[in-house]
Design a protein around this motif. Structure first.
Motif, PDB file in Angstrom:
ATOM      1  N   PHE A 193       0.838  -1.204   0.000  1.00 23.85           N
ATOM      2  CA  PHE A 193       0.000   0.000   0.000  1.00 23.85           C
ATOM      3  C   PHE A 193       0.870   1.250   0.000  1.00 23.85           C
ATOM      4  O   PHE A 193       0.670   2.169  -0.813  1.00 23.85           O
ATOM      5  N   LEU A 194       1.861   1.293   0.873  1.00 20.64           N
ATOM      6  CA  LEU A 194       2.743   2.457   0.937  1.00 20.64           C
ATOM      7  C   LEU A 194       3.560   2.593  -0.342  1.00 20.64           C
ATOM      8  O   LEU A 194       3.747   3.704  -0.855  1.00 20.64           O
ATOM      9  N   ALA A 195       4.041   1.473  -0.863  1.00 14.91           N
ATOM     10  CA  ALA A 195       4.848   1.520  -2.085  1.00 14.91           C
ATOM     11  C   ALA A 195       4.036   2.018  -3.279  1.00 14.91           C
ATOM     12  O   ALA A 195       4.608   2.568  -4.229  1.00 14.91           O
ATOM     13  N   SER A 196       2.727   1.845  -3.248  1.00 17.85           N
ATOM     14  CA  SER A 196       1.894   2.280  -4.377  1.00 17.85           C
ATOM     15  C   SER A 196       1.955   3.794  -4.579  1.00 17.85           C
ATOM     16  O   SER A 196       1.697   4.286  -5.679  1.00 17.85           O
ATOM     17  N   PHE A 197       2.332   4.543  -3.533  1.00 16.31           N
ATOM     18  CA  PHE A 197       2.417   5.995  -3.663  1.00 16.31           C
ATOM     19  C   PHE A 197       3.618   6.425  -4.498  1.00 16.31           C
ATOM     20  O   PHE A 197       3.716   7.598  -4.891  1.00 16.31           O
ATOM     21  N   SER A 198       4.532   5.499  -4.758  1.00 14.88           N
ATOM     22  CA  SER A 198       5.694   5.842  -5.583  1.00 14.88           C
ATOM     23  C   SER A 198       5.269   6.238  -6.990  1.00 14.88           C
ATOM     24  O   SER A 198       5.976   6.993  -7.669  1.00 14.88           O
ATOM     25  N   ARG A 199       4.118   5.746  -7.448  1.00  9.67           N
ATOM     26  CA  ARG A 199       3.632   6.130  -8.785  1.00  9.67           C
ATOM     27  C   ARG A 199       3.321   7.627  -8.833  1.00  9.67           C
ATOM     28  O   ARG A 199       3.623   8.300  -9.823  1.00  9.67           O
ATOM     29  N   PHE A 200       2.695   8.138  -7.781  1.00 13.00           N
ATOM     30  CA  PHE A 200       2.401   9.576  -7.711  1.00 13.00           C
ATOM     31  C   PHE A 200       3.697  10.375  -7.689  1.00 13.00           C
ATOM     32  O   PHE A 200       3.833  11.382  -8.396  1.00 13.00           O
ATOM     33  N   ILE A 201       4.647   9.924  -6.894  1.00 10.00           N
ATOM     34  CA  ILE A 201       5.924  10.629  -6.793  1.00 10.00           C
ATOM     35  C   ILE A 201       6.631  10.634  -8.139  1.00 10.00           C
ATOM     36  O   ILE A 201       7.155  11.662  -8.580  1.00 10.00           O
ATOM     37  N   ALA A 202       6.642   9.487  -8.834  1.00  4.89           N
ATOM     38  CA  ALA A 202       7.311   9.397 -10.136  1.00  4.89           C
ATOM     39  C   ALA A 202       6.655  10.318 -11.164  1.00  4.89           C
ATOM     40  O   ALA A 202       7.333  10.881 -12.027  1.00  4.89           O
ATOM     41  N   ALA A 203       5.341  10.477 -11.063  1.00  2.00           N
ATOM     42  CA  ALA A 203       4.614  11.317 -12.016  1.00  2.00           C
ATOM     43  C   ALA A 203       4.818  12.808 -11.758  1.00  2.00           C
ATOM     44  O   ALA A 203       4.486  13.628 -12.614  1.00  2.00           O
ATOM     45  N   HIS A 204       5.369  13.155 -10.582  1.00  2.00           N
ATOM     46  CA  HIS A 204       5.531  14.568 -10.226  1.00  2.00           C
ATOM     47  C   HIS A 204       6.961  14.879  -9.800  1.00  2.00           C
ATOM     48  O   HIS A 204       7.200  15.722  -8.935  1.00  2.00           O
ATOM     49  N   LEU A 205       7.906  14.204 -10.441  1.00  2.00           N
ATOM     50  CA  LEU A 205       9.314  14.426 -10.088  1.00  2.00           C
ATOM     51  C   LEU A 205       9.819  15.803 -10.511  1.00  2.00           C
ATOM     52  O   LEU A 205      10.920  16.202 -10.121  1.00  2.00           O
ATOM     53  N   ASP A 206       9.034  16.519 -11.305  1.00  2.00           N
ATOM     54  CA  ASP A 206       9.417  17.885 -11.649  1.00  2.00           C
ATOM     55  C   ASP A 206       9.288  18.822 -10.452  1.00  2.00           C
ATOM     56  O   ASP A 206       9.794  19.949 -10.481  1.00  2.00           O
TER      57      ASP A 206
END
Length: 279
Positions: A193-206
């Motif tokens: 569940f916690l690791a799933s938030f990495s997708r949001f982070i990857a999409a907003h690395l700018d």
């Protein structure tokens, strides 16, 4: 003909190869003898794997999987022997050795797994000679997706990130603080569940604060897991989705900590194919 498998708890990737060339790629659900009994694993092999083989019979089998501790090796080996009785060679190893062989081949180096969880080892070109215990996402697992998600949630609710980032995340995932706490503390597989938030982070690395969060997570991994290896003269390779999708941040963190990054692979299968074709 050889059969190579890389197995996590969720999915197993299989390839038949001949002369270094893949002839068939397959997938089944994950095999983890720590969590599954022999009947469950046998059913996966007979009901999921066998229908995909098209009758192909391997001469050698190399299985690398999470949970494959020494005490489980005879169990997995016996199950393979039962369905592929003509195989002359069957090897069962843990996923960390698979990562080391995929990343380093027959050279000395440092191999890391950076996915939902994290692990690392010092590899002498044949075997693992040192391993810092990762300790899981509650006590350790620095560099992993689960810890990245944990750090991110902490920063969201302790107002260490700009408010617009926090609002965007909560709206996109439809989550509240109470729901996140319930999912983490009261439901199974909180690490995923916690690791799933990495997708949001990857999409907003700018957004600089999110990129810095990723870099800081990797820097903690280098400081706490690799220091005992005395390996600054060796290449540090990594497999896993977190290493692959945050490769730039991984390299930046390594440079800041004085390490040199080698291969970065999303999956070890390709590297294992090269390894077993060469030996």
């Amino acid at each position: 003909m050889i059969l190579i498998a890389d197995s996590g708890s969720t999915k197993t990737d299989w390839v038949f190869a001949d002369g270094g060339n893949t002839t068939k790629a397959m997938s089944t659900q994950g095999i983890n003898p720590f969590h599954q009994d022999s009947d469950t694993i046998s059913n996966i092999l007979t009901e999921e794997l066998m229908p995909q083989t098209g009758g192909t019979r391997p001469d050698s089998i190399f299985f690398y999987g999470s949970g494959c501790r020494d005490e489980y090796v005879p169990v997995i080996t016996g199950l393979f022997r039962g369905i592929f009785p003509s195989a002359r060679q069957i090897e069962v190893h843990g996923d960390l050795l698979g990562a080391a062989r995929a990343l380093c081949g027959s050279d000395k180096g440092v191999a890391c797994i950076l996915g939902t969880g994290a692990n690392s080892c010092l590899y002498d070109g044949k075997e693992i000679v040192k391993n810092t215990p990762p300790l899981g996402y509650i006590l350790g697992d620095e560099g992993s997706g689960a810890v990245l998600g944990r750090l991110f949630v902490n920063a969201v609710f302790k107002k260490q990130l700009p408010g617009d980032i926090c609002d965007l995340f909560l709206a996109e995932y439809g989550l509240t603080q109470a729901e996140i706490i319930r999912r983490v503390y009261r439901e199974p597989l909180a690490n995923r569940f916690l690791a799933s938030f990495s997708r949001f982070i990857a999409a907003h690395l700018d957004l600089p604060p999110l990129r810095q969060l990723v870099i800081d997570n990797f820097r903690s991994f280098f400081r706490l897991n690799l220091s005992d290896y005395d390996c600054r003269n060796l290449a540090v390779g990594a497999v896993g989705s977190i290493a692959y999708f945050f490769a730039r941040e991984l390299r930046d963190a390594a440079q800041l900590e004085g390490y040199r990054v080698g291969k970065i692979l999303r999956s070890p299968i390709e590297g294992l194919l090269d390894y077993h074709s060469a030996v």
